[in-house]
Design an enzyme around this catalytic site. Structure first.
Site, PDB file in Angstrom:
ATOM      1  N   CYS A 114       0.861  -1.185   0.000  1.00 42.63           N
ATOM      2  CA  CYS A 114       0.000   0.000   0.000  1.00 42.63           C
ATOM      3  C   CYS A 114       0.898   1.234   0.000  1.00 42.63           C
ATOM      4  CB  CYS A 114      -0.914  -0.036   1.229  1.00 42.63           C
ATOM      5  SG  CYS A 114      -2.013   1.378   1.331  1.00 42.63           S
ATOM      6  N   CYS A 125     -11.690  13.381   4.777  1.00 44.15           N
ATOM      7  CA  CYS A 125     -12.718  12.381   5.059  1.00 44.15           C
ATOM      8  C   CYS A 125     -12.806  12.238   6.581  1.00 44.15           C
ATOM      9  CB  CYS A 125     -12.358  11.045   4.416  1.00 44.15           C
ATOM     10  SG  CYS A 125     -12.118  11.184   2.641  1.00 44.15           S
ATOM     11  N   CYS A 128     -11.041   9.341   8.722  1.00 44.96           N
ATOM     12  CA  CYS A 128      -9.656   8.995   8.370  1.00 44.96           C
ATOM     13  C   CYS A 128      -8.648   9.736   9.233  1.00 44.96           C
ATOM     14  CB  CYS A 128      -9.430   9.322   6.896  1.00 44.96           C
ATOM     15  SG  CYS A 128      -7.714   9.197   6.385  1.00 44.96           S
ATOM     16  N   CYS A 348      -6.676   0.426   7.006  1.00 45.16           N
ATOM     17  CA  CYS A 348      -7.252   1.504   6.204  1.00 45.16           C
ATOM     18  C   CYS A 348      -7.693   2.682   7.057  1.00 45.16           C
ATOM     19  CB  CYS A 348      -8.457   0.989   5.448  1.00 45.16           C
ATOM     20  SG  CYS A 348      -7.970  -0.029   4.093  1.00 45.16           S
TER      21      CYS A 348
HETATM   22  S1  SF4 Z   1      -6.117   9.757   2.851  1.00 50.24           S
HETATM   23 FE1  SF4 Z   1      -7.925   9.854   4.179  1.00 50.24          FE
HETATM   24  S2  SF4 Z   1      -8.696  11.958   3.931  1.00 50.24           S
HETATM   25 FE2  SF4 Z   1      -7.313  11.563   2.201  1.00 50.24          FE
HETATM   26  S3  SF4 Z   1      -8.678  10.819   0.562  1.00 50.24           S
HETATM   27 FE3  SF4 Z   1      -7.867   8.997   1.632  1.00 50.24          FE
HETATM   28  S4  SF4 Z   1      -9.468   8.540   3.159  1.00 50.24           S
HETATM   29 FE4  SF4 Z   1      -9.837  10.673   2.482  1.00 50.24          FE
END
Ligand code: SF4
Length: 357
Positions: A114, A125, A128, A348
């Site tokens: 990854c 998001c 996250c 994730c």
């Molecule tokens: S790293 Fe986190 S905040 Fe950025 S696009 Fe991916 S899920 Fe969304």
């Protein structure tokens, strides 16, 4: 660069071969170049190598999370994750995972790396951990491809003999660093020798990026995953504020422009947040949404991984199973990604440069 240094183009090929195939750590190791040339290049400040793995976190499940040093003086690190047996979500070429679900084994050698595309992320998001960093900077093509080269070297992977899948799902939004991301993909395909059909890039739904991606030639185009994470615009707007700029319909319209290879499917990533996106009515809505796209598609479910300072709750195991079964019953190809490295914050949405908890 070799031409600029007054050398023939084939010297450039030798250099690329040394960096990406032999994975050398310094100019002095490149014995295909005459010693006098190596000395001259060193004297004018050339440096050759791969990103350093500054720290390693090992999970009980075999997953390893790395802090990888960038090339800048800023000392920033990004995170790269090695999953020795993948995570059940991306087989890269679309095979293997189905076999595994059918109860067949023997797909051990399908490690997945990854890869990060930015330090931090600007997309915000709500579920996250990386989002909490904000965007610190974008990575260069060399820094993106270099993460892969460093991890391949650490595990002594022989490209061409062993299967490795890449997912561009680490820190950052690849399509907000589009040129460097695609330049890295070209390096990985043309110089390292990896297949774009074993690579998947995940986007939060950056429509102009998806449209550019649709124009990439098949020889260097990874597969596309869209981070859907909600059954409709209302919920998605809450969970992923980016949805207010590019709602679901606009994202799907852009994805439709990608000319899929035979048997290729678009992946919809779906994070199950306890009570927020994991209800049965959400599953029915997701099934309708995916069917309506008319696209060859699959849905990857991810039970949300907790992180400090994030207000969501994990979905109950029964809710996850119910959701999966409901999508399956609607005829949707659905896979459940096993959380990898949750104990080392490698799963994730958990990537954050600091060492937490
Ligand atoms: S790293 Fe986190 S905040 Fe950025 S696009 Fe991916 S899920 Fe969304």
């Amino acid at each position: 660069m070799m031409v600029e240094a007054g050398e023939p183009t084939w010297r450039g090929k030798q250099l690329a071969e040394a960096i990406y195939r032999q994975r050398v750590e310094g100019l002095s190791e490149i014995t295909t170049l005459p010693k006098s040339l190596r000395q001259r290049l060193t004297a004018v400040g050339w440096e050759v190598g791969r990103p350093k793995i500054a720290q390693v976190f090992k999970s009980v499940d075999g997953t390893e999370r790395y802090l990888v040093q960038g090339q800048d003086e800023d000392g920033l690190t990004v995170e790269t994750v090695w999953m020795p047996e993948g995570d059940g979500g991306e087989a890269g070429d679309g095979s293997g995972i189905e076999a595994e679900w059918a109860g067949e084994t023997g797909s051990r050698s399908r490690a997945t790396i990854c890869v990060s595309s930015q330090v931090g992320c600007a997309v915000n998001c709500r579920f996250c951990l990386t989002a909490k960093l904000g965007l610190q900077r974008s990575l260069s093509a060399g820094e993106i491809a270099g993460q892969v080269v460093s991890v391949l070297e650490r595990h002594g992977v022989e490209v061409g003999r062993e299967r490795v899948n890449l997912v561009f799902m680490g820190m950052g939004e690849p399509f907000l660093n589009y040129d460097n991301f695609m330049a890295a993909v070209r390096l990985l395909v043309e110089e390292v020798g990896l297949s774009p059909q074993r690579m998947t890039v995940s986007t939060s739904g950056i429509v102009p990026g998806i449209e550019r991606f649709a124009g990439e030639p098949a020889e260097v185009r990874p597969k596309l995953a869209i981070s859907l994470n909600a059954p409709n615009d209302e919920v998605r707007g809450e969970v992923m504020p980016i949805n207010r700029k590019w709602p679901i319909a606009a994202v799907i319209e852009a994805a439709r422009k990608v000319r899929l290879r035979s048997r290729e499917r678009i992946t919809f990533e779906y994070v199950l947040l306890g009570g927020v996106t994991d209800q049965l009515e959400h599953a029915a809505e997701v099934a309708r949404l995916v069917r309506r796209t008319g696209l060859p598609a699959k849905v990857n479910l991810i039970a949300w991984n907790p992180g400090p300072g994030i207000e969501y709750t994990m979905p109950q195991a029964e809710a996850v199973e119910r959701f999966r079964a409901a999508l399956g019953a609607e005829g949707i190809a659905v896979y459940l990604r096993r959380p990898r490295g949750r104990d080392i914050f490698a799963a994730c949405g958990q990537l954050k440069r600091t060492v937490e908890g």
